[in-house]
Design a protein around this motif. Structure first.
Motif, mmCIF file in Angstrom:
data_model
loop_
_atom_site.group_PDB
_atom_site.id
_atom_site.type_symbol
_atom_site.label_atom_id
_atom_site.label_comp_id
_atom_site.label_asym_id
_atom_site.label_seq_id
_atom_site.Cartn_x
_atom_site.Cartn_y
_atom_site.Cartn_z
ATOM 1 N N VAL A 23 45.800 50.613 48.218
ATOM 2 C CA VAL A 23 44.400 50.369 48.598
ATOM 3 C C VAL A 23 44.024 48.910 48.375
ATOM 4 N N PHE A 24 44.517 48.314 47.284
ATOM 5 C CA PHE A 24 44.264 46.886 47.072
ATOM 6 C C PHE A 24 44.723 46.080 48.281
ATOM 7 N N LYS A 25 45.913 46.393 48.760
ATOM 8 C CA LYS A 25 46.458 45.662 49.911
ATOM 9 C C LYS A 25 45.626 45.912 51.159
ATOM 10 N N GLU A 26 45.119 47.141 51.319
ATOM 11 C CA GLU A 26 44.277 47.456 52.475
ATOM 12 C C GLU A 26 42.994 46.639 52.451
ATOM 13 N N TYR A 27 42.532 46.278 51.253
ATOM 14 C CA TYR A 27 41.336 45.447 51.129
ATOM 15 C C TYR A 27 41.672 43.961 51.251
ATOM 16 N N GLY A 28 42.921 43.649 51.512
ATOM 17 C CA GLY A 28 43.325 42.265 51.714
ATOM 18 C C GLY A 28 43.716 41.522 50.460
ATOM 19 N N SER A 29 43.863 42.214 49.348
ATOM 20 C CA SER A 29 44.231 41.550 48.090
ATOM 21 C C SER A 29 45.746 41.388 48.011
ATOM 22 N N GLU A 30 46.166 40.322 47.323
ATOM 23 C CA GLU A 30 47.587 40.107 47.071
ATOM 24 C C GLU A 30 47.955 40.761 45.743
ATOM 25 N N ILE A 31 49.046 41.534 45.769
ATOM 26 C CA ILE A 31 49.416 42.329 44.598
ATOM 27 C C ILE A 31 50.817 41.963 44.110
ATOM 28 N N LYS A 32 50.935 41.806 42.792
ATOM 29 C CA LYS A 32 52.243 41.650 42.156
ATOM 30 C C LYS A 32 52.363 42.718 41.073
ATOM 31 N N GLN A 33 53.436 43.490 41.148
ATOM 32 C CA GLN A 33 53.665 44.526 40.155
ATOM 33 C C GLN A 33 54.381 43.930 38.938
ATOM 34 N N LEU A 34 53.686 43.907 37.801
ATOM 35 C CA LEU A 34 54.280 43.419 36.565
ATOM 36 C C LEU A 34 54.830 44.601 35.771
ATOM 37 N N SER A 35 55.155 44.405 34.515
ATOM 38 C CA SER A 35 55.768 45.469 33.711
ATOM 39 C C SER A 35 54.725 46.399 33.115
ATOM 40 N N ASN A 36 55.181 47.598 32.744
ATOM 41 C CA ASN A 36 54.382 48.559 31.987
ATOM 42 C C ASN A 36 53.044 48.894 32.641
ATOM 43 N N GLY A 37 53.039 49.035 33.967
ATOM 44 C CA GLY A 37 51.817 49.433 34.649
ATOM 45 C C GLY A 37 50.811 48.320 34.824
ATOM 46 N N LEU A 38 51.197 47.098 34.551
ATOM 47 C CA LEU A 38 50.293 45.954 34.708
ATOM 48 C C LEU A 38 50.469 45.370 36.102
ATOM 49 N N ILE A 39 49.371 45.189 36.808
ATOM 50 C CA ILE A 39 49.429 44.591 38.141
ATOM 51 C C ILE A 39 48.586 43.330 38.160
ATOM 52 N N CYS A 40 49.036 42.361 38.917
ATOM 53 C CA CYS A 40 48.313 41.092 39.060
ATOM 54 C C CYS A 40 47.690 41.052 40.445
ATOM 55 N N VAL A 41 46.380 40.860 40.499
ATOM 56 C CA VAL A 41 45.651 40.851 41.764
ATOM 57 C C VAL A 41 45.263 39.423 42.106
ATOM 58 N N ASN A 42 45.664 39.006 43.306
ATOM 59 C CA ASN A 42 45.301 37.681 43.824
ATOM 60 C C ASN A 42 45.717 36.549 42.882
ATOM 61 N N ASN A 43 46.852 36.727 42.236
ATOM 62 C CA ASN A 43 47.444 35.692 41.371
ATOM 63 C C ASN A 43 46.519 35.230 40.245
ATOM 64 N N GLY A 44 45.550 36.080 39.865
ATOM 65 C CA GLY A 44 44.646 35.607 38.822
ATOM 66 C C GLY A 44 44.080 36.683 37.920
ATOM 67 N N LEU A 45 44.072 37.933 38.381
ATOM 68 C CA LEU A 45 43.439 39.008 37.624
ATOM 69 C C LEU A 45 44.479 40.057 37.238
ATOM 70 N N ASN A 46 44.732 40.208 35.949
ATOM 71 C CA ASN A 46 45.692 41.200 35.469
ATOM 72 C C ASN A 46 44.966 42.498 35.121
ATOM 73 N N ILE A 47 45.432 43.597 35.713
ATOM 74 C CA ILE A 47 44.793 44.900 35.534
ATOM 75 C C ILE A 47 45.804 45.895 34.991
ATOM 76 N N SER A 48 45.410 46.605 33.932
ATOM 77 C CA SER A 48 46.244 47.650 33.345
ATOM 78 C C SER A 48 45.708 49.012 33.766
ATOM 79 N N ILE A 49 46.614 49.896 34.185
ATOM 80 C CA ILE A 49 46.234 51.244 34.590
ATOM 81 C C ILE A 49 46.735 52.223 33.529
#
Length: 502
Positions: free
Chosen positions: A386-412
């Motif tokens: 869904v992030f990608k559908e909204y046009g955001s750039e996503i990088k999958q980091l370790s342990n469920g951590l994702i980086c959005v638009n090269n600046g915002l780290n989100i833990s799920i």
């Protein structure tokens, strides 16, 4: 007034001094004092002074109109805030106001006419309860860390061992006798081999079992016939011998958290995945290969009996004793040991279920956690999609951590629903502070733990503890972070193009 330990030598005096100052400033006269000294605030039942106070109020024997407390934590640290509020209500109902003298409490009392006072009261009771809970958690984590360093945490040394006290610098002090405990926080305890005669007896127990094929009962009879006592100065039993034959400390392994007894709750046995261990923490008494042969014999002798027969024996034991436990099983003659039941059925709990026995502790969470672990990658994949559908750039980091638009780290994180009663549910949000995310998205499950209930989008700065408890009956304080969907997060992170203006 209340203080929980004798270390707080000036606590009662400080409380009383402050209360007297408050009373004088408000033209009050103190006519009676109630003191619970050296008593925890976790349970009202264990506190004679506050029990007497409540009795005096309820039976109209109180010659006062107001009760002053230093702060709400002196009134109670009970994990059941409803009990704390109910006791406040009992006072209020009988014409006695309870007033706190410091903090927010200085601005309110138990008078129900002021709504904001009730709100502050709820917060203070919640904070007082959480203090004990968080302190218990921090102590437990510290104990687990010390286990990994090879130090002993609680319990007797056991036959063949001695507890040795070391200071914070690692210098040996002395051997702790039975009933003695360390007095300094910086001191540490390790296990060392005991007297050679005890070490020899332990090895004989293993040798009798492995080489002479003697049963636990036969070994216990031999030791009792020779007037040898256990480390607790008691006669030997089948169960005690079995414990020696299966305890990993005899090959130097330090194992902790087999059982829990936190915050005055009932003692419970923990599943193996919750145990904390440190292998080769101290000198072994028994050779490793002898220990391995012992475990092999214990396991193989169970092959002579079918699962159906094992269940029948377990059912008869339940009918006779009215309950089941690992120690109870180990004490029985002509019955496989508890370790065999664990190996055969994948855990004692699964064997208990087959005979209709439900332990006081609900272990269904084990299966639920497994299902949630299987569900987690699917949720993570959907969020990324869904992030990608909204046009955001996503990088999958370790342990469920994702980086959005090269600046915002989100833990799920996922939080299973714990059903306390049909109308009361609880969720524990376990934050991974080591990841240092900017935002944590807590996915809260419905009571069936199969479907998503809602989401909590919590910024890092709002997280003060590694674990946060949400109760369905008292969750309004976190509603500002609650969302029915993640649309707000998706829209908030959408990249907005900037156009050059001339």
């Amino acid at each position: 007034m209340r203080m929980s330990t004798d270390d707080q030598k000036n606590s009662i005096e400080n409380q009383l001094s402050f209360i007297k100052g408050y009373a004088a400033a408000h033209n009050m006269i103190i006519v009676k004092e109630y003191k619970d000294i050296g008593i925890s605030g976790l349970k009202f039942d264990n506190r004679p002074a506050i029990q007497q106070l409540l009795s005096d109020v309820i039976n109209h024997q109180a010659d006062f109109e107001i009760v002053l407390v230093y702060d709400m934590s002196r009134w109670s640290r009970s994990q059941n805030t409803k009990e704390s509020r109910f006791n406040l209500y009992l006072c209020e109902k009988n014409g006695v106001r309870v007033i706190c003298c410091v903090g927010n409490g200085a601005k309110y009392d138990s008078n129900p006419d002021e709504f904001s006072a009730e709100i502050r009261e709820l917060f203070d009771l919640h904070d007082a309860a959480n203090f004990s809970k968080n302190l218990s958690l921090r102590v437990f984590r510290g104990q687990c860390h010390l286990i990994t360093l090879g130090f002993r945490q609680g319990g007797s040394a056991g036959f063949g061992f001695r507890r040795v006290l070391f200071d914070g610098a690692g210098n040996r002090k002395f051997i702790l006798k039975r009933g003695q405990w360390k007095s300094l926080q910086t001191d540490r305890v390790i296990l060392e081999k005991g007297p050679q005669e005890e070490v020899d007896i332990v090895n004989k127990i293993y040798q009798w079992f492995v080489y002479d094929r003697k049963t636990e009962r036969e070994i216990a009879d031999i030791l009792n016939s020779e007037s040898i006592k256990t480390d607790l100065d008691r006669p030997w039993t089948r169960g005690v011998v079995h414990q020696i034959l299966t305890n990993e400390k005899y090959i130097g392994h330090n194992v902790y958290n087999r059982k829990s007894f936190k915050l005055k709750a009932k003692r419970v046995s923990n599943p193996p995945e919750e145990w904390v261990r440190k292998n080769h923490a101290f000198p072994a008494i028994v050779p490793f290969d002898l220990f391995e042969q012992t475990q092999d014999i214990i396991y193989k002798r169970s092959k002579k009996i079918t699962k159906k027969q094992m269940i029948e024996l377990l059912r008869k034991l339940l009918e006779t004793k009215g309950k089941l436990s690992g120690l109870l099983i180990d004490e029985q003659e002509n019955m496989p040991s508890s370790s065999i039941y664990r190996a055969k059925f994948g855990g004692l709990l699964k064997a208990y279920i087959l005979v209709g026995f439900k332990p006081e502790r609900d272990y269904s969470y084990i299966e639920t956690n497994k299902n949630l672990r299987d569900m987690y990658p699917q949720i993570l994949e959907q969020v990324n999609k869904v992030f990608k559908e909204y046009g955001s750039e996503i990088k999958q980091l370790s342990n469920g951590l994702i980086c959005v638009n090269n600046g915002l780290n989100i833990s799920i994180i996922l939080s299973r629903c714990i059903t306390k009663s049909p109308s009361n549910h609880q969720w524990l949000l376990r934050f991974d502070s080591g990841l240092k995310p900017d935002i944590t998205v807590a996915v809260r499950m419905k009571p069936d733990n199969l479907n998503i209930l809602d989401y909590y989008i919590i910024p890092h700065l709002a997280i003060q503890d590694d674990i946060l408890k949400i109760n369905s009956l008292d969750q309004f304080t976190l509603d500002v972070y609650r969302f029915d969907s993640l649309d707000f997060l998706y829209k908030s992170t959408t990249l907005i193009p900037l156009f050059k203006v001339s």
